[in-house]
Design an enzyme around this catalytic site. Structure first.
Site, PDB file in Angstrom:
ATOM      1  N   HIS A   1       0.823  -1.206   0.000  1.00  0.00           N
ATOM      2  CA  HIS A   1       0.000   0.000   0.000  1.00  0.00           C
ATOM      3  C   HIS A   1       0.861   1.262   0.000  1.00  0.00           C
ATOM      4  O   HIS A   1       0.345   2.373   0.099  1.00  0.00           O
ATOM      5  CB  HIS A   1      -0.908  -0.038   1.242  1.00  0.00           C
ATOM      6  CG  HIS A   1      -2.048   0.917   1.202  1.00  0.00           C
ATOM      7  ND1 HIS A   1      -2.246   1.889   2.165  1.00  0.00           N
ATOM      8  CD2 HIS A   1      -3.078   1.051   0.335  1.00  0.00           C
ATOM      9  CE1 HIS A   1      -3.330   2.568   1.901  1.00  0.00           C
ATOM     10  NE2 HIS A   1      -3.861   2.084   0.791  1.00  0.00           N
TER      11      HIS A   1
ATOM     12  N   LYS B   1       3.291   4.412  -1.010  1.00  0.00           N
ATOM     13  CA  LYS B   1       3.429   5.375  -2.104  1.00  0.00           C
ATOM     14  C   LYS B   1       4.778   6.057  -1.937  1.00  0.00           C
ATOM     15  O   LYS B   1       4.959   6.885  -1.030  1.00  0.00           O
ATOM     16  CB  LYS B   1       2.315   6.426  -2.080  1.00  0.00           C
ATOM     17  CG  LYS B   1       0.930   5.894  -2.410  1.00  0.00           C
ATOM     18  CD  LYS B   1       0.205   5.373  -1.212  1.00  0.00           C
ATOM     19  CE  LYS B   1      -1.216   4.946  -1.568  1.00  0.00           C
ATOM     20  NZ  LYS B   1      -1.850   4.191  -0.489  1.00  0.00           N
TER      21      LYS B   1
ATOM     22  N   ASP C   1      16.926  10.626  -7.862  1.00  0.00           N
ATOM     23  CA  ASP C   1      18.366  10.863  -7.698  1.00  0.00           C
ATOM     24  C   ASP C   1      18.833  10.737  -6.254  1.00  0.00           C
ATOM     25  O   ASP C   1      19.905  11.253  -5.896  1.00  0.00           O
ATOM     26  CB  ASP C   1      18.765  12.236  -8.266  1.00  0.00           C
ATOM     27  CG  ASP C   1      18.684  12.290  -9.791  1.00  0.00           C
ATOM     28  OD1 ASP C   1      18.692  11.208 -10.415  1.00  0.00           O
ATOM     29  OD2 ASP C   1      18.613  13.394 -10.352  1.00  0.00           O
TER      30      ASP C   1
ATOM     31  N   HIS D   1      -9.450  11.108   1.935  1.00  0.00           N
ATOM     32  CA  HIS D   1      -8.550   9.969   1.834  1.00  0.00           C
ATOM     33  C   HIS D   1      -7.238  10.234   2.585  1.00  0.00           C
ATOM     34  O   HIS D   1      -6.326   9.408   2.581  1.00  0.00           O
ATOM     35  CB  HIS D   1      -8.266   9.675   0.355  1.00  0.00           C
ATOM     36  CG  HIS D   1      -7.577   8.384   0.100  1.00  0.00           C
ATOM     37  ND1 HIS D   1      -6.245   8.303  -0.275  1.00  0.00           N
ATOM     38  CD2 HIS D   1      -8.011   7.095   0.145  1.00  0.00           C
ATOM     39  CE1 HIS D   1      -5.907   7.034  -0.445  1.00  0.00           C
ATOM     40  NE2 HIS D   1      -6.959   6.277  -0.191  1.00  0.00           N
TER      41      HIS D   1
ATOM     42  N   LYS E   1      -4.305  10.591   5.273  1.00  0.00           N
ATOM     43  CA  LYS E   1      -3.814   9.847   6.432  1.00  0.00           C
ATOM     44  C   LYS E   1      -2.859  10.788   7.174  1.00  0.00           C
ATOM     45  O   LYS E   1      -1.646  10.798   6.931  1.00  0.00           O
ATOM     46  CB  LYS E   1      -3.076   8.566   6.023  1.00  0.00           C
ATOM     47  CG  LYS E   1      -3.927   7.608   5.157  1.00  0.00           C
ATOM     48  CD  LYS E   1      -3.602   7.777   3.703  1.00  0.00           C
ATOM     49  CE  LYS E   1      -4.061   6.654   2.807  1.00  0.00           C
ATOM     50  NZ  LYS E   1      -5.425   6.257   2.876  1.00  0.00           N
TER      51      LYS E   1
ATOM     52  N   ASP F   1       0.026  17.817  19.878  1.00  0.00           N
ATOM     53  CA  ASP F   1       0.733  18.665  20.845  1.00  0.00           C
ATOM     54  C   ASP F   1       1.756  19.618  20.230  1.00  0.00           C
ATOM     55  O   ASP F   1       2.714  20.039  20.915  1.00  0.00           O
ATOM     56  CB  ASP F   1       1.432  17.793  21.898  1.00  0.00           C
ATOM     57  CG  ASP F   1       0.453  17.055  22.800  1.00  0.00           C
ATOM     58  OD1 ASP F   1      -0.750  17.352  22.736  1.00  0.00           O
ATOM     59  OD2 ASP F   1       0.899  16.188  23.564  1.00  0.00           O
TER      60      ASP F   1
END
Length: 478
Positions: free
Chosen positions: A221, A223, A228, A396, A398, A403
């Protein structure tokens, strides 16, 4: 006729005996695996009362890979030789005192090296992320590494594919990992065109019947893009038109970041480890880990988790983070199916006076997962957790911030699948500036969401409650 009858009886007895031994043997494997007792009992009951269905489900979704290893210790040591040298050469960096335990945990169990001097840029929509990504790719001189759960054959996917083909023809090394299940609907020709141009494209944990069907439940899952060895991208966005265009009923709201600095070493290490899993080629050249100066002030760790190995790294880290929070803990997640430890930690922190806010979409892309998510809301609201339903489109993102000292963006959802079964990656940041930027994003999104009131929530129709609770039983599989 009599001989045939005897043969038939012998065959029936032998078949029943073999069938019985398989069921009992599978139950013994489940019991001896020493899992959570609730999970173990669930599998035992399914196998006992629905043996055929139970065996099929267990074969696809139940077998544990926790005792396996992605890469040997010697190979991994070679892989992180340069990052480790750079890490050890760092002067003592300043970590927020209340996050020291979390950083040490990730360093100890995940080999996540903390690096200071990083610069980040945050994207909250697909178009701005894609433009920045393509601009960075166009400047590549040596290599481009890409890893996505979904890389669609649509206008966005073809646009990026064509740019990659152009760069490959310029002599730039390009390696692409895509998840085999996430890209099941993508024609083989789409990737073959890349391969024809010299791009090394590989499907992660290919599911081929019947040999690797047991791997269908373990998906990559992550990404990741590394260019370079100096610039990297990670977060929640895949390569598909819907991440730019959204749906007819609303926008697609996501969070992704660009990183410049030595934290890129962590994403490079994650990619090259996954590449080794698929290609069995260990790439360790220092060219992929170039020397870098300071780009900014962000102190970061790149943390991975996967369905192999002894620990649930990101989930356990979040337990530490929730328990360490003192003022607030804000979460954005498209799916809310927390494991029991995470659920208890959130409720405990809220009962202790921490401002716990969780934002999920009012409407999601997957109905079953959304219904299961809704089943957890009443229990959390009872403990004082504030639930916000995002209304502008599909959330979508995440994103977690706490704090004004801790923040994280990555691919990990607050659900069983991300914590237990998926290959995930998150960037954890330990500086005030990053935390304030992500906090501002959360509070801005809060204006497009409404605070759910428990008095109204408990009045929802009884049949909806039944649907939610029934689907919740499948939470570990969703």
């Amino acid at each position: 006729m009599i001989e045939w009858s005897i043969f038939n009886e012998i065959f029936t007895v032998a078949f029943n005996l073999l069938y019985f031994l398989i069921i009992i043997g599978t139950i013994m494997i489940v019991v001896l695996d020493n899992r959570n007792p609730v999970k173990t009992m669930a599998w035992v009951l399914v196998l006992f009362f629905l043996p055929i269905v139970g065996l099929i489900f267990y074969f696809f979704f139940g077998r544990s890979t926790r005792k396996e290893k992605l890469i040997g210790r010697k190979g991994f040591t070679r892989l992180i030789k340069r990052p480790m040298a750079e890490y050890q050469a760092q002067k003592a960096f300043k970590c927020p005192e209340d996050q020291h335990q979390l950083m040490h945990f990730f360093r100890n169990v995940n080999n996540a090296l903390p690096f200071e001097g990083n610069k980040t840029e945050v994207y909250t929509d697909g178009l701005s992320m894609l433009q920045s990504l393509m601009k960075a790719i166009s400047k590549a001189k040596h290599h481009i590494h890409l890893e996505f759960y979904i890389f669609e054959d649509d206008p966005v996917g073809r646009l990026l594919r064509d740019l990659l083909i152009d760069k490959a023809r310029e002599g730039v090394e390009i390696r692409l990992l895509y998840d085999d299940v996430g890209c099941w609907k993508v024609p083989h020709l789409f990737y073959d065109e890349m391969r024809g141009a010299g791009i090394e494209a590989r499907g992660f944990l290919k599911v081929r019947f019947p040999v690797f069907t047991s791997k269908v439940n373990y998906r990559n899952h992550r990404k990741i893009v590394v260019i370079d060895g100096k610039v990297a991208f990670t977060g929640g966005m895949n390569i598909a038109l819907r991440y730019m265009k959204g749906f007819q009923w609303g926008i697609w709201r996501d969070t992704h970041i660009k990183i410049e600095g030595k934290a890129v070493y962590g994403l490079q290490t994650a990619f090259l480890t996954d590449w080794y899993v698929v290609d069995r080629t260990l790439i360790t050249s220092s060219r992929y880990f170039p020397e870098m100066d300071s780009y900014g002030n962000a102190l970061m760790q790149i943390v991975t988790s996967d369905p192999v190995g002894e620990w649930r790294d990101i989930m356990q880290g979040l337990l530490i983070a929730i328990s360490s929070s003192r003022k607030y803990f804000y979460i954005q997640t498209p799916y809310l199916l927390p494991t029991e430890p995470i659920l208890m930690a959130l409720k405990t922190a809220a009962l202790a006076g921490v401002d716990i806010r969780i934002m999920i979409p009012e409407r999601a892309d997957t109905r079953l997962t959304h219904l299961a998510s809704l089943s957890y809301l009443d229990d959390m609201m009872c403990a004082g957790v504030k639930i916000y339903l995002y209304q502008k489109g599909f959330l979508h993102s995440k994103l977690i911030v706490s704090d004004d000292t801790l923040s994280t963006v990555g691919s990990t959802n607050m659900d069983f699948r991300s914590f237990e079964h998926n290959f995930e990656v998150n960037a954890f940041m330990y500086d005030r500036i990053s935390a304030l930027i992500l906090k501002e994003i959360f509070l801005k999104d809060q204006k497009d969401a409404f605070l759910l009131q428990r008095k109204q929530w408990i009045k929802r129709p009884w049949y909806q409650k039944v649907q939610e609770s029934t689907i919740r039983l499948l939470a570990p599989l969703l």
